[in-house]
Design a protein around this motif. Sequence first.
Motif, PDB file in Angstrom:
ATOM      1  N   ASN A   4     -10.952   1.832  -2.475  1.00  0.00           N
ATOM      2  CA  ASN A   4      -9.494   1.789  -2.406  1.00  0.00           C
ATOM      3  C   ASN A   4      -9.071   1.614  -0.957  1.00  0.00           C
ATOM      4  O   ASN A   4      -9.662   2.204  -0.046  1.00  0.00           O
TER       5      ASN A   4
ATOM      6  N   LEU B  25       0.810  -1.222   0.000  1.00  0.00           N
ATOM      7  CA  LEU B  25       0.000   0.000   0.000  1.00  0.00           C
ATOM      8  C   LEU B  25       0.844   1.273   0.000  1.00  0.00           C
ATOM      9  O   LEU B  25       0.587   2.205   0.751  1.00  0.00           O
ATOM     10  N   ARG B  26       1.821   1.327  -0.907  1.00  0.00           N
ATOM     11  CA  ARG B  26       2.578   2.568  -1.072  1.00  0.00           C
ATOM     12  C   ARG B  26       1.704   3.638  -1.703  1.00  0.00           C
ATOM     13  O   ARG B  26       1.967   4.815  -1.592  1.00  0.00           O
ATOM     14  N   GLN B  27       0.677   3.199  -2.404  1.00  0.00           N
ATOM     15  CA  GLN B  27      -0.345   4.089  -2.940  1.00  0.00           C
ATOM     16  C   GLN B  27      -1.673   3.364  -2.756  1.00  0.00           C
ATOM     17  O   GLN B  27      -1.695   2.154  -2.568  1.00  0.00           O
ATOM     18  N   PRO B  28      -2.781   4.101  -2.770  1.00  0.00           N
ATOM     19  CA  PRO B  28      -4.085   3.445  -2.608  1.00  0.00           C
ATOM     20  C   PRO B  28      -4.291   2.384  -3.693  1.00  0.00           C
ATOM     21  O   PRO B  28      -3.917   2.577  -4.853  1.00  0.00           O
ATOM     22  N   LEU B  29      -4.864   1.259  -3.297  1.00  0.00           N
ATOM     23  CA  LEU B  29      -5.143   0.181  -4.238  1.00  0.00           C
ATOM     24  C   LEU B  29      -6.553  -0.340  -4.036  1.00  0.00           C
ATOM     25  O   LEU B  29      -7.009  -0.480  -2.900  1.00  0.00           O
TER      26      LEU B  29
ATOM     27  N   GLU C  99      -1.014   6.722   8.423  1.00  0.00           N
ATOM     28  CA  GLU C  99       0.328   7.038   8.932  1.00  0.00           C
ATOM     29  C   GLU C  99       0.808   5.941   9.873  1.00  0.00           C
ATOM     30  O   GLU C  99       1.974   5.547   9.831  1.00  0.00           O
TER      31      GLU C  99
ATOM     32  N   ASP D  62     -13.402   5.256  -4.572  1.00  0.00           N
ATOM     33  CA  ASP D  62     -12.596   5.767  -5.669  1.00  0.00           C
ATOM     34  C   ASP D  62     -13.348   6.946  -6.292  1.00  0.00           C
ATOM     35  O   ASP D  62     -14.510   6.807  -6.676  1.00  0.00           O
TER      36      ASP D  62
ATOM     37  N   LEU E  36       1.935   3.059   7.690  1.00  0.00           N
ATOM     38  CA  LEU E  36       3.222   3.338   7.057  1.00  0.00           C
ATOM     39  C   LEU E  36       4.358   3.232   8.067  1.00  0.00           C
ATOM     40  O   LEU E  36       5.442   2.728   7.748  1.00  0.00           O
TER      41      LEU E  36
ATOM     42  N   VAL F 149      -6.140   2.311   1.731  1.00  0.00           N
ATOM     43  CA  VAL F 149      -5.073   3.289   1.915  1.00  0.00           C
ATOM     44  C   VAL F 149      -4.392   3.013   3.243  1.00  0.00           C
ATOM     45  O   VAL F 149      -5.069   2.841   4.270  1.00  0.00           O
TER      46      VAL F 149
ATOM     47  N   THR G  81       4.385  -4.903 -11.107  1.00  0.00           N
ATOM     48  CA  THR G  81       4.855  -3.900 -10.166  1.00  0.00           C
ATOM     49  C   THR G  81       4.406  -4.320  -8.783  1.00  0.00           C
ATOM     50  O   THR G  81       3.376  -4.930  -8.614  1.00  0.00           O
TER      51      THR G  81
END
Length: 156
Positions: A107, A61-65, A112, A99, A115, A109, A155
């Motif tokens: 999505n 989840l480096r970006q929303p998926l 913090e 989305d 992460l 996300v 990716t």
Amino acid sequence: MSRIPAPHPAPETPDPRGSDPTHVDLLERLARAAAGYYRDLAAAAAVQGLTMTQAKMLILLRQPLPMRALAGKLACDASNITGLVDRLEAHGLVSRHLDPADRRIKNVVATEKGLEAVRVIRADMRATSAAFNRLDDEGRRSLYELLGRLHPDETV
């Protein structure tokens, strides 16, 4: 009764006389490296109270998926993703958002807190870090490039 001889174990390294490694040699070496990585990931995730699969999801989840994309990346059924996301959401590590382009899609996300959990897990993966530290800069560049060639269309 005939006796079947025991199979010979695959060599750990290519033949020192100069023969190139076979596909089987490469697969076995890659499998050992992946197994070591996943053992290290599972141990670091457990310290954070997470399963290896939960940690893998957070790392993705480096970006929303979208949830369906997560299922594909984790190679699991989409129905499993809901439970994984529910558990991570309950711990404040992820959130779900509609989305903006297609409100039927949710999505996932990383928050913090999620992460930060990824940063801690990666920092705690000592065996993997030690393995990479045995490579010099050129070795790391070469490994990165070679691994990228194995599945160029994917990716992470």
